[in-house]
Design an enzyme around this catalytic site. Structure first.
Site, PDB file in Angstrom:
ATOM      1  N   ARG A 146       3.943  22.230  15.166  1.00 10.02           N
ATOM      2  CA  ARG A 146       4.999  21.238  15.336  1.00 10.02           C
ATOM      3  C   ARG A 146       6.227  21.953  15.855  1.00 10.02           C
ATOM      4  O   ARG A 146       6.546  23.064  15.417  1.00 10.02           O
ATOM      5  CB  ARG A 146       5.364  20.556  14.007  1.00 10.02           C
ATOM      6  CG  ARG A 146       4.247  19.782  13.348  1.00 10.02           C
ATOM      7  CD  ARG A 146       4.783  18.992  12.155  1.00 10.02           C
ATOM      8  NE  ARG A 146       3.726  18.563  11.256  1.00 10.02           N
ATOM      9  CZ  ARG A 146       2.972  17.478  11.434  1.00 10.02           C
ATOM     10  NH1 ARG A 146       3.157  16.732  12.501  1.00 10.02           N
ATOM     11  NH2 ARG A 146       2.041  17.150  10.563  1.00 10.02           N
ATOM     12  N   ARG A 159      -0.547  15.718  13.089  1.00  6.81           N
ATOM     13  CA  ARG A 159      -0.375  14.277  12.862  1.00  6.81           C
ATOM     14  C   ARG A 159       1.052  13.814  13.100  1.00  6.81           C
ATOM     15  O   ARG A 159       2.005  14.383  12.605  1.00  6.81           O
ATOM     16  CB  ARG A 159      -0.803  13.921  11.446  1.00  6.81           C
ATOM     17  CG  ARG A 159      -0.712  12.430  11.124  1.00  6.81           C
ATOM     18  CD  ARG A 159      -1.275  12.123   9.763  1.00  6.81           C
ATOM     19  NE  ARG A 159      -2.724  12.214   9.772  1.00  6.81           N
ATOM     20  CZ  ARG A 159      -3.446  12.677   8.746  1.00  6.81           C
ATOM     21  NH1 ARG A 159      -2.845  13.115   7.678  1.00  6.81           N
ATOM     22  NH2 ARG A 159      -4.759  12.703   8.833  1.00  6.81           N
ATOM     23  N   HIS A 166      -3.518  25.704  12.300  1.00 10.64           N
ATOM     24  CA  HIS A 166      -2.309  25.497  11.516  1.00 10.64           C
ATOM     25  C   HIS A 166      -1.583  26.819  11.273  1.00 10.64           C
ATOM     26  O   HIS A 166      -0.494  26.840  10.713  1.00 10.64           O
ATOM     27  CB  HIS A 166      -2.697  24.836  10.181  1.00 10.64           C
ATOM     28  CG  HIS A 166      -1.568  24.278   9.400  1.00 10.64           C
ATOM     29  ND1 HIS A 166      -1.148  24.810   8.191  1.00 10.64           N
ATOM     30  CD2 HIS A 166      -0.747  23.230   9.640  1.00 10.64           C
ATOM     31  CE1 HIS A 166      -0.141  24.100   7.725  1.00 10.64           C
ATOM     32  NE2 HIS A 166       0.133  23.137   8.576  1.00 10.64           N
ATOM     33  N   TYR A 218      13.645  22.720   5.306  1.00  9.59           N
ATOM     34  CA  TYR A 218      12.413  23.230   4.699  1.00  9.59           C
ATOM     35  C   TYR A 218      12.625  24.678   4.286  1.00  9.59           C
ATOM     36  O   TYR A 218      13.135  25.476   5.060  1.00  9.59           O
ATOM     37  CB  TYR A 218      11.250  23.178   5.696  1.00  9.59           C
ATOM     38  CG  TYR A 218      10.663  21.830   5.980  1.00  9.59           C
ATOM     39  CD1 TYR A 218      11.419  20.674   5.903  1.00  9.59           C
ATOM     40  CD2 TYR A 218       9.328  21.705   6.345  1.00  9.59           C
ATOM     41  CE1 TYR A 218      10.877  19.429   6.187  1.00  9.59           C
ATOM     42  CE2 TYR A 218       8.771  20.462   6.632  1.00  9.59           C
ATOM     43  CZ  TYR A 218       9.553  19.336   6.560  1.00  9.59           C
ATOM     44  OH  TYR A 218       9.010  18.103   6.839  1.00  9.59           O
ATOM     45  N   ARG A 248       4.757  21.803  -5.181  1.00 10.98           N
ATOM     46  CA  ARG A 248       5.739  20.759  -4.910  1.00 10.98           C
ATOM     47  C   ARG A 248       5.140  19.356  -5.003  1.00 10.98           C
ATOM     48  O   ARG A 248       5.721  18.457  -5.592  1.00 10.98           O
ATOM     49  CB  ARG A 248       6.322  20.940  -3.505  1.00 10.98           C
ATOM     50  CG  ARG A 248       7.440  19.951  -3.195  1.00 10.98           C
ATOM     51  CD  ARG A 248       7.733  19.894  -1.712  1.00 10.98           C
ATOM     52  NE  ARG A 248       6.742  19.124  -0.999  1.00 10.98           N
ATOM     53  CZ  ARG A 248       6.327  19.376   0.238  1.00 10.98           C
ATOM     54  NH1 ARG A 248       6.806  20.406   0.888  1.00 10.98           N
ATOM     55  NH2 ARG A 248       5.428  18.620   0.835  1.00 10.98           N
ATOM     56  N   HIS A 268       8.545  24.547   0.896  1.00 12.37           N
ATOM     57  CA  HIS A 268       7.440  24.518   1.855  1.00 12.37           C
ATOM     58  C   HIS A 268       6.729  25.858   1.993  1.00 12.37           C
ATOM     59  O   HIS A 268       5.638  25.927   2.550  1.00 12.37           O
ATOM     60  CB  HIS A 268       7.985  24.073   3.228  1.00 12.37           C
ATOM     61  CG  HIS A 268       6.940  23.681   4.211  1.00 12.37           C
ATOM     62  ND1 HIS A 268       6.592  24.470   5.285  1.00 12.37           N
ATOM     63  CD2 HIS A 268       6.147  22.591   4.281  1.00 12.37           C
ATOM     64  CE1 HIS A 268       5.649  23.867   5.991  1.00 12.37           C
ATOM     65  NE2 HIS A 268       5.350  22.728   5.400  1.00 12.37           N
TER      66      HIS A 268
END
EC number: 2.7.4.1
Length: 724
Positions: free
Chosen positions: A390, A420, A450, A483, A579, A607
């Site tokens: 991303r 996504r 990822h 984050y 989290r 994160h």
């Protein structure tokens, strides 16, 4: 210094879970209900009076956005399984149909609570001179101003539609917000049903002229009611309602797609037209209108939620205004690491001095951008390789890669199309990179990539030196402001070789056989983690200190949970900071007596992924093994994605992770929730009348160890322990 009290605090008395099949599915917490529990924690921050007023409104908006995505992906998937007659249970033993019943009950309660909190916040906002008005509260001057706003900023983009056999019911897109009307013609009383789809490009809350600190807004639907005569001349309104739909947004891609980009472009269009999975509609809406809308959208009664309040709570983010800083978190400016400043901003010099770990957002993500921008401009750099999962719309990272490619450098970008809700943005970025001359690859059709890796190969003397960045979060400068993530920079040759092998795997499918300091999924990472759990269990059985500390977003992978249970039963002390979703049951007699789980929900979104093993010496200790990762402990991350688990061996970096980051997270009281054996979380008990340690505040106020520079790290607070 960070207090070591949490190390010495006794484990809570283990509990029994009567009736639970702890040898079977009862040892797991349901994934979907655990996620809903996390969203309840987010929502409860909207009630937390220690949080500034507009930040509480932001938490309310986030809880609604989260719930929308949950429905469009997770609930949509369960509905499809139920429709296909699937009765295979999840790890916790619940079938898709059983999960949907429990989800519906909990989600409806959550949505009802959102409206109650909104009512309370609206009153508090009025007391702070922020008003969300109705049309009946407007002055004549307001109406004149709004007439201009409507005429020039709203009316041109509206398309009022009659609903009758000559005018088919229009398509309402995912998250589409619409106004439905029952009208009566003035001259003859003839009735008309009409629809007014509201383009998402129009602001939901219209600002009104204000003075001083006062701010006033009118919801868009109120503005539309004021101007019905201009939209439907000659008619009067006898009934109206608003409604909003959520559609199935999961993507299906043909495994043998010859052109992955084109296939994703087609799939994105299918997402827009997915089946409706939830419709919210105004309470007390005209029955005839409601029936027409349900029939035309093919919505069943159980998919309809009547709302007595505001539909589209996620839009409240528009009211979190910068012009009232007194109602927001105090301004925070991320630090530039002192070591980078010592080297005049030269990232390569700073990394060459020794490994460096940056903790975002406390240390600015601009250092990652600078790393790549410097590489693009440096004539000694010959190659850059980069993963992109991303990133932002006008990404400075993509621009740096394009600049490097146009300058003749060898640039390879692994763009993950299956990120996504960012698929369209990633397609755009890949086209931009290709036009600049970069080599763009898309990894695997059936696995997401990822991993967060960047390598820069630089000619230094007669040698080529590889500078490597491993991250726990995305290469996204905007989300990096909120984050918490880790950026690990190194020019260690072993880690550079490992990164290069991973890139070769992604571009050429040649599975690496001998990684030196790196483990990757889906091939070796899960097995390695399980081996480390067992190694800690062996230490415990031998009477040596045995501990595991881990931090991540989600923990639901059954094999991993069972491995942690076995380690706990052997005597390993396990502290987890999870989290969001958590499928493990802590503190259950005979199952998990030595496991504690907490969740931190606060100003920043936790994160980063970390795991620390005592390695026979306990935690904290110099002999421990410390890793950062791109992967949560979920089935998708460990079994169906390319992810990294990086061991850090530099003593300062290890100390920063263990004695600063993990220690502060475990010591936090102000933002912590403690998981109970039944899967529910309760707020951590705060010391009465005493200071409650807040890890986010601690990180904002104190520099990180490895970026300290020439000033040295002697005055940087870290965990202290009597045995050290």
């Amino acid at each position: 210094m960070i207090s070591a009290d949490f190390l010495n605090s006794p484990l809570p008395e283990p509990q029994e879970l009567p009736g639970a099949d702890l040898a079977g599915p009862g040892r797991f917490v349901n994934r979907e209900l655990s996620w809903l529990g996390f969203n309840w924690r987010v929502l409860e921050e909207a009630e937390n009076t220690r949080v500034p007023l507009l930040e509480r409104l932001r938490f309310l908006s986030i809880s609604a956005t989260n719930l929308d995505e949950f429905y469009t992906v997770r609930v949509a998937g369960l509905r499809e399984l139920k429709r296909e007659g699937q009765t295979n249970p999840a790890a916790d033993g619940l079938t898709p149909a059983e999960q949907l019943v429990l989800i519906d009950e909990d989600a409806r309660n959550l949505m009802h609570r959102q409206q109650e909190i909104l009512s309370n916040l609206t009153q508090e906002m009025r007391e702070a001179d922020i008003f969300v008005l109705t049309k009946d509260e407007l002055t004549e001057a307001d109406r004149q101003h709004l007439a201009e706003v409507f005429l020039y900023k709203v009316f041109p983009v509206l398309s009022p539609l009659a609903i009758d056999p000559a005018h088919p019911f229009p398509f309402i897109p995912n998250m589409g917000f619409s106004f439905a009307l029952m009208l009566e013609r003035r001259r003859d009383g003839r009735s008309l049903q009409a629809l007014l789809p509201i383009p998402q490009q129009i602001d939901r809350f219209i600002p009104l002229p204000s003075t001083g600190d006062t701010r006033r807004f009118l919801p868009l639907e109120e503005l539309l009611l004021l101007n019905i005569d201009q939209l439907f001349p000659g008619y009067r309104t006898i009934g109206s309602c608003t409604f909003r739909v959520l559609r199935d947004s999961d993507l299906e891609v043909e495994e043998e797609a010859e052109d992955l980009v084109r296939e994703f472009e087609t799939a994105l269009k299918r997402r827009r037209r997915g089946e409706v999975v939830r419709m919210k509609i105004s309470a007390n809406s005209p029955d005839s209108l409601k029936k027409v809308i349900m029939r035309e959208l093919h919505v069943s009664p159980e998919e309809v939620i009547e709302v007595d309040g505001l539909i589209g709570i996620s839009d409240l983010s528009e009211l979190v205004i910068d012009s009232r800083p007194d109602l927001l978190w105090p301004t925070f400016t991320p630090r530039v690491p002192e070591r980078v400043q010592d080297h005049g901003g030269d990232m390569f010099d700073a990394i060459r001095q020794k490994d460096m770990l940056l903790h975002h957002p406390y240390e600015t993500f601009n250092m990652v951008v600078r790393f790549l921008e410097q590489a693009a401009q440096d004539p000694d750099v010959v190659a850059i390789k980069q993963t992109l999962y991303r990133t932002s719309k006008n990404s400075p990272i993509v621009k740096a890669l394009c600049d490097a490619a146009e300058d003749g450098k060898s640039v390879t970008a692994l763009v993950e199309l299956k990120a996504r809700f960012d698929e369209a943005a990633n397609i755009h970025q890949s086209r931009r990179l290709e036009r600049s001359g970069a080599h763009v690859v898309y990894g695997f059709v059936d696995w997401k990539t990822h991993a967060k890796i960047s390598t820069v190969v630089r000619r230094e003397g007669d040698s080529l030196v590889t500078y490597t960045h491993y991250g726990t979060g995305n290469y996204h400068p905007i989300t990096a402001r909120i984050y918490t993530d880790l950026s690990f920079f190194t020019c260690d040759a072993k880690l550079g070789r490992d990164a290069t092998k991973v890139f070769n795997y992604l571009s050429g499918y040649a599975q690496p056989e001998s990684l030196e300091n790196l483990k990757i999924s889906p091939h070796r990472m899960k097995d390695f983690l399980l081996e480390q759990f067992e190694a800690e269990a062996d230490h415990a059985r031998a009477g040596r200190p045995a501990q595991i500390w881990a931090k991540m977003n989600s923990l639901i992978e059954p094999d991993v949970i069972d491995g942690l249970y076995r380690a706990s039963q052997a005597g390993v002390k396990i502290d987890l900071v999870i989290r969001g979703i958590c499928g493990i049951r802590p503190g259950v007699r005979g199952l998990s007596e030595n496991i504690r789980v907490k969740s931190i929900v606060g100003r920043f979104l936790e994160h980063s992924r970390i795991v620390c093993f005592g390695n026979g010496q306990g935690l904290p200790s110099r002999g421990s093994r410390v890793f950062i990762s791109s992967a949560d402990w979920m089935g998708r991350n460990l079994n169906r994605r390319v992810e990294t688990l990086v061991e850090t061996t530099n003593p300062t970096v290890k100390d920063q992770i263990v004695r600063q980051i993990m220690a502060a997270n475990l010591a936090d009281q102000a933002q912590s929730w403690i998981m109970q054996p039944d899967g529910h979380f309760t707020r951590a008990e705060l010391p009465e009348g005493a200071f409650a340690f807040n890890c986010h505040r601690f990180f904002m106020e104190n520099p990180s160890l490895s970026g300290r520079g020439s000033a040295g790290a002697a005055d940087v607070p870290v965990l202290t322990h009597e045995e050290e």
